[in-house]
Design a protein around this motif. Structure first.
Motif, mmCIF file in Angstrom:
data_model
loop_
_atom_site.group_PDB
_atom_site.id
_atom_site.type_symbol
_atom_site.label_atom_id
_atom_site.label_comp_id
_atom_site.label_asym_id
_atom_site.label_seq_id
_atom_site.Cartn_x
_atom_site.Cartn_y
_atom_site.Cartn_z
ATOM 1 N N VAL A 22 0.869 -1.414 -0.106
ATOM 2 C CA VAL A 22 0.001 0.004 -0.020
ATOM 3 C C VAL A 22 0.961 1.113 0.024
ATOM 4 C CG1 VAL A 22 -1.590 1.425 1.343
ATOM 5 C CG2 VAL A 22 -2.011 -1.184 0.899
ATOM 6 N N GLY A 23 2.001 1.454 0.687
ATOM 7 C CA GLY A 23 3.084 2.492 0.546
ATOM 8 C C GLY A 23 3.515 2.575 -0.751
ATOM 9 N N VAL A 24 3.811 1.637 -1.380
ATOM 10 C CA VAL A 24 4.329 1.780 -2.785
ATOM 11 C C VAL A 24 3.278 2.193 -3.841
ATOM 12 C CG1 VAL A 24 5.125 0.387 -4.846
ATOM 13 C CG2 VAL A 24 6.159 -0.071 -2.627
ATOM 14 N N LEU A 25 1.982 1.605 -3.505
ATOM 15 C CA LEU A 25 0.856 2.166 -4.475
ATOM 16 C C LEU A 25 0.457 3.665 -3.973
ATOM 17 C CD1 LEU A 25 -1.572 1.741 -6.248
ATOM 18 C CD2 LEU A 25 -2.957 0.772 -4.255
ATOM 19 N N ARG A 30 0.315 9.012 -5.830
ATOM 20 C CA ARG A 30 0.809 10.401 -5.826
ATOM 21 C C ARG A 30 1.240 10.931 -6.768
ATOM 22 N NH1 ARG A 30 2.758 10.296 -0.391
ATOM 23 N NH2 ARG A 30 0.983 10.499 0.242
ATOM 24 N N ALA A 31 2.520 10.189 -7.557
ATOM 25 C CA ALA A 31 3.226 10.611 -8.381
ATOM 26 C C ALA A 31 2.312 10.796 -9.628
ATOM 27 C CB ALA A 31 4.468 9.631 -8.512
ATOM 28 N N LEU A 32 1.500 9.986 -9.966
ATOM 29 C CA LEU A 32 0.745 10.114 -11.252
ATOM 30 C C LEU A 32 -0.249 11.345 -11.272
ATOM 31 C CD1 LEU A 32 -0.465 8.820 -13.593
ATOM 32 C CD2 LEU A 32 -2.053 7.334 -12.113
ATOM 33 N N GLY A 33 -0.812 11.607 -9.747
ATOM 34 C CA GLY A 33 -1.608 12.779 -9.786
ATOM 35 C C GLY A 33 -0.719 14.135 -10.068
ATOM 36 N N ASP A 34 0.540 14.072 -9.243
ATOM 37 C CA ASP A 34 1.417 15.190 -9.330
ATOM 38 C C ASP A 34 1.779 15.281 -10.853
ATOM 39 O OD1 ASP A 34 1.164 15.427 -6.790
ATOM 40 O OD2 ASP A 34 3.198 14.855 -6.249
ATOM 41 N N ALA A 35 1.952 14.405 -11.679
ATOM 42 C CA ALA A 35 2.284 14.510 -13.019
ATOM 43 C C ALA A 35 1.035 14.847 -14.034
ATOM 44 C CB ALA A 35 2.776 13.105 -13.415
ATOM 45 N N GLY A 36 -0.065 15.212 -13.402
ATOM 46 C CA GLY A 36 -1.050 15.957 -14.198
ATOM 47 C C GLY A 36 -2.263 14.665 -14.252
ATOM 48 N N GLN A 37 -2.232 13.562 -13.770
ATOM 49 C CA GLN A 37 -3.280 12.625 -13.960
ATOM 50 C C GLN A 37 -3.822 12.131 -12.514
ATOM 51 O OE1 GLN A 37 -3.974 11.390 -17.170
ATOM 52 N NE2 GLN A 37 -2.693 12.991 -17.918
ATOM 53 N N PRO A 38 -4.555 13.175 -11.965
ATOM 54 C CA PRO A 38 -5.220 13.291 -10.661
ATOM 55 C C PRO A 38 -6.481 12.166 -10.884
ATOM 56 C CG PRO A 38 -5.450 15.396 -11.299
ATOM 57 C CD PRO A 38 -4.452 14.697 -12.306
ATOM 58 N N GLU A 39 -7.101 12.119 -12.011
ATOM 59 C CA GLU A 39 -8.313 11.425 -12.224
ATOM 60 C C GLU A 39 -8.078 9.879 -12.486
ATOM 61 O OE1 GLU A 39 -12.112 11.195 -15.626
ATOM 62 O OE2 GLU A 39 -10.832 13.201 -15.154
ATOM 63 N N ALA A 40 -6.903 9.693 -13.113
ATOM 64 C CA ALA A 40 -6.572 8.275 -13.522
ATOM 65 C C ALA A 40 -5.825 7.843 -12.104
ATOM 66 C CB ALA A 40 -5.256 8.153 -14.513
ATOM 67 N N LEU A 44 -7.806 4.527 -10.146
ATOM 68 C CA LEU A 44 -6.873 3.117 -9.428
ATOM 69 C C LEU A 44 -7.025 3.281 -8.176
ATOM 70 C CD1 LEU A 44 -3.869 3.700 -11.952
ATOM 71 C CD2 LEU A 44 -5.668 1.977 -12.304
ATOM 72 N N GLY A 45 -7.040 4.349 -7.416
ATOM 73 C CA GLY A 45 -7.063 4.406 -5.946
ATOM 74 C C GLY A 45 -8.553 3.711 -5.553
ATOM 75 N N GLY A 46 -9.253 3.908 -6.276
ATOM 76 C CA GLY A 46 -10.906 3.408 -6.136
ATOM 77 C C GLY A 46 -10.942 2.030 -6.024
ATOM 78 N N GLN A 47 -10.234 1.568 -7.238
ATOM 79 C CA GLN A 47 -10.066 0.068 -7.337
ATOM 80 C C GLN A 47 -9.513 -0.577 -6.357
ATOM 81 O OE1 GLN A 47 -8.448 -0.740 -11.073
ATOM 82 N NE2 GLN A 47 -10.055 0.278 -12.243
ATOM 83 N N GLN A 61 -8.209 2.703 4.525
ATOM 84 C CA GLN A 61 -8.279 4.376 4.767
ATOM 85 C C GLN A 61 -7.044 4.972 4.307
ATOM 86 O OE1 GLN A 61 -10.757 5.686 6.250
ATOM 87 N NE2 GLN A 61 -9.859 7.534 6.119
ATOM 88 N N ARG A 62 -5.935 4.687 4.407
ATOM 89 C CA ARG A 62 -4.947 5.217 3.794
ATOM 90 C C ARG A 62 -5.055 5.754 2.347
ATOM 91 N NH1 ARG A 62 1.050 2.855 4.148
ATOM 92 N NH2 ARG A 62 1.856 4.657 3.285
ATOM 93 N N ILE A 63 -5.795 4.545 1.471
ATOM 94 C CA ILE A 63 -6.207 4.866 0.158
ATOM 95 C C ILE A 63 -7.387 5.989 0.045
ATOM 96 C CG2 ILE A 63 -6.929 3.798 -1.939
ATOM 97 C CD1 ILE A 63 -4.099 3.020 -1.554
ATOM 98 N N ASN A 64 -8.271 5.867 0.796
ATOM 99 C CA ASN A 64 -9.199 6.691 0.774
ATOM 100 C C ASN A 64 -8.638 8.398 1.276
ATOM 101 O OD1 ASN A 64 -11.929 7.550 1.200
ATOM 102 N ND2 ASN A 64 -11.589 8.088 3.215
ATOM 103 N N GLY A 65 -7.652 8.215 1.967
ATOM 104 C CA GLY A 65 -7.008 9.704 2.247
ATOM 105 C C GLY A 65 -6.491 10.300 1.034
#
Length: 84
Positions: A22-25, A30-40, A44-47, A61-65
């Motif tokens: 989960v830490g790696v995920l 976070r990196a994907l979001g910071d790279a301009g792809q927060p929706e994607a 994936l976080g929802g899955q 809960q960590r993923i939810n945050g």
């Protein structure tokens, strides 16, 4: 002499392994979001949340945050795109 079985690494206990993965995920999303792809990243976080929520609620809960953080990023991207 050691037997071949004793040279085989033992897997981490499941809760430790789940926490590490989960830490790696979280870092990757976070990196994907910071790279301009927060929706994607949020999709994936929802899955991941759905897969974890019943068996590993703390990890879910960590993923939810993170998903809440990504949602704020989505809002900023939408505003930026609307201004362009």
């Amino acid at each position: 002499m050691r037997s071949p079985a004793s040279n085989t690494p033992r897997p981490a206990p499941e809760p430790v392994l789940v926490e590490q993965l989960v830490g790696v995920l979280v870092d990757a999303l976070r990196a994907l979001g910071d790279a301009g792809q927060p929706e994607a990243a949020n999709r994936l976080g929802g899955q991941a949340w759905a897969a974890l929520r019943r068996t590993h609620p703390d990890a879910a809960q960590r993923i939810n945050g993170l998903m809440h953080r990504l949602a704020r990023q989505e809002d900023r991207v939408a505003v930026r795109d609307a201004d362009a």
